[in-house]
Design a protein around this motif. Structure first.
Motif, short mmCIF file in Angstrom:
data_model
loop_
_atom_site.label_atom_id
_atom_site.label_comp_id
_atom_site.label_asym_id
_atom_site.label_seq_id
_atom_site.Cartn_x
_atom_site.Cartn_y
_atom_site.Cartn_z
N THR A 167 -6.62 2.97 -3.63
CA THR A 167 -5.84 1.79 -4.02
C THR A 167 -4.88 3.07 -4.11
OG1 THR A 167 -7.88 0.33 -3.56
CG2 THR A 167 -5.37 -0.25 -5.07
N GLN A 200 -6.66 8.15 2.23
CA GLN A 200 -7.84 7.79 2.37
C GLN A 200 -7.87 9.34 4.22
OE1 GLN A 200 -7.79 2.78 2.25
NE2 GLN A 200 -8.63 4.26 3.98
N GLN A 201 -7.42 8.90 4.70
CA GLN A 201 -7.75 9.96 5.96
C GLN A 201 -7.69 11.58 4.87
OE1 GLN A 201 -4.57 8.78 8.56
NE2 GLN A 201 -5.01 7.19 9.12
N GLU A 203 0.73 6.62 0.68
CA GLU A 203 0.19 5.39 1.09
C GLU A 203 -1.13 5.92 1.52
OE1 GLU A 203 1.88 4.97 5.32
OE2 GLU A 203 3.52 5.85 4.92
N GLU A 204 -2.06 4.43 1.22
CA GLU A 204 -3.22 4.64 1.07
C GLU A 204 -3.86 4.99 2.15
OE1 GLU A 204 -2.88 0.71 -1.83
OE2 GLU A 204 -3.68 -0.01 -0.01
N LYS A 205 -3.50 4.20 3.25
CA LYS A 205 -4.31 4.74 4.89
C LYS A 205 -3.99 6.22 4.73
CE LYS A 205 -3.98 1.01 7.53
NZ LYS A 205 -2.84 -0.36 8.16
N GLN A 206 -3.28 7.06 4.58
CA GLN A 206 -3.16 8.14 4.68
C GLN A 206 -3.70 9.34 3.90
OE1 GLN A 206 1.40 10.03 3.67
NE2 GLN A 206 1.35 11.05 5.42
N SER A 247 -11.70 4.86 0.86
CA SER A 247 -11.20 3.12 -0.05
C SER A 247 -10.20 3.93 -0.90
CB SER A 247 -11.89 2.04 -0.47
OG SER A 247 -11.36 1.58 -1.16
N GLY A 258 0.50 -1.05 0.00
CA GLY A 258 0.10 0.00 -0.06
C GLY A 258 0.80 1.41 0.31
N LYS A 259 2.11 1.26 0.19
CA LYS A 259 2.57 2.26 -0.01
C LYS A 259 3.71 2.57 -1.71
CE LYS A 259 3.83 2.36 4.46
NZ LYS A 259 4.64 2.06 6.18
#
Length: 309
Positions: free
Chosen positions: A67, A58-59, A53-56, A65, A41-42
């Motif tokens: 990708t 998203q926020q 980064e996918e999570k970052q 979601s 995911g990076k």
């Protein structure tokens, strides 16, 4: 939107979102094709100072979601969706039903990917095959390899089969003394950082426009020779991919360069080099080879991936 003008992908996306009407739209998924390997995911883009980064994302973007896809994986995802009008066939071959597909895509860099049938649909496998060792197939290319090894520690196919690689072929063609560089061409090349479009334009111009004056779009023998060598190296590497992956379903030439140099790929020499693999030449004659004409193929693939989720 010029990506180099933004410090991050998030900044670019936020700017984009401000320009469109979201009053009746809720974004719940985003898929981005990025020019670099994606691991856990990076990703770090090859030609930009972006770390993603996918999570970052998203926020930061407030999207549930996100990708990240390697850009060649995005392009490859779209290959089974293309229409005949999206392709130009160099070799019809005898495609095997659900046979493995290979993608070789020279653009700014050289991207490669593989698609295998899992019983229900094609599954994409990313690759960094463009960075494997360059293997010359004729005396001129041997000289090219020696020339580049004197100037860099490692010579990959990307160094000779991409937008950043074409100037290396040109430099050796000039250094070899086999070709003259017209003054108008020398002046033109000295005025820009990205010389590949000029080389391609001069190679594609009609031969009767060759001149010693700086006429826009003039033909140049050294540029034509450069693109001819480029096409031969692309043919050899496409054949390599067909063998390494057993691409009985076909090889697809993507990226920005193949459509622009199509007459060089249509020359019978291209398929001769593609098939020139000793005992496996006969097998390669059955492998279909297509040029991808659809310039939005990676965007289509990213969208398709998102919908499949």
């Amino acid at each position: 939107m010029p990506s180099a003008q933004y410090p991050t992908l998030a900044a670019l996306v936020n700017d984009f979102l401000k320009k469109i009407d979201l009053s009746n739209v809720t974004i719940d998924r985003a898929v981005f094709g990025v020019a670099g390997p994606v691991v856990a995911g990076k990703a770090k883009i090859t030609n930009l100072p972006w770390h993603m980064e996918e999570k970052q994302l998203q926020q930061t973007l407030n999207i549930p979601s996100v990708t990240l896809l390697n850009d060649l994986a995005a392009m490859a995802t779209a290959i089974p969706l293309l229409n005949p009008s999206d392709l130009h066939t160099l070799n019809a071959g005898k495609p095997a039903k659900h046979g493995t597909l290979a993608v070789v895509a020279p653009g700014t860099g050289l991207g490669e990917a593989i698609l295998t049938w899992d019983g229900a649909h094609y599954r994409v496998h990313p690759s960094e095959g463009g960075h494997v060792d360059f293997a010359p197939t004729n005396p001129f290319e041997v000289g090219l390899l020696v020339y580049l090894l004197e100037r860099m520690q490692h010579v990959s196919y990307e160094h000779v089969c991409s937008g950043i690689g074409m100037p290396n072929i040109y430099a050796y063609a000039k250094e070899s003394g086999l070709f003259d560089e017209p003054r108008w061409l020398s002046d033109k090349l000295s005025q820009t950082k990205d010389v590949t479009p000029i080389i391609v334009q001069s190679a594609m111009a009609p031969k009767d426009t060759e001149a010693e004056s700086n006429a826009e779009g003039s033909y140049s023998a050294i540029c034509a020779a450069t693109v001819r060598v480029f096409a031969s190296i692309l043919a050899a590497e496409a054949g390599n991919m067909a063998l390494k992956t057993l691409a009985t379903g076909g090889v697809y030439l993507g990226g920005g360069l193949p459509p622009r140099i199509r007459p060089f790929l249509e020359d019978p020499e291209f398929m001769h080099v593609f098939q020139n693999k000793g005992r496996f030449s006969e097998m390669l004659a059955d492998v279909p080879v297509h040029v991808v004409l659809n310039s939005k193929v990676a965007l289509l693939g990213a969208a398709s991936y998102g919908f499949e989720q």
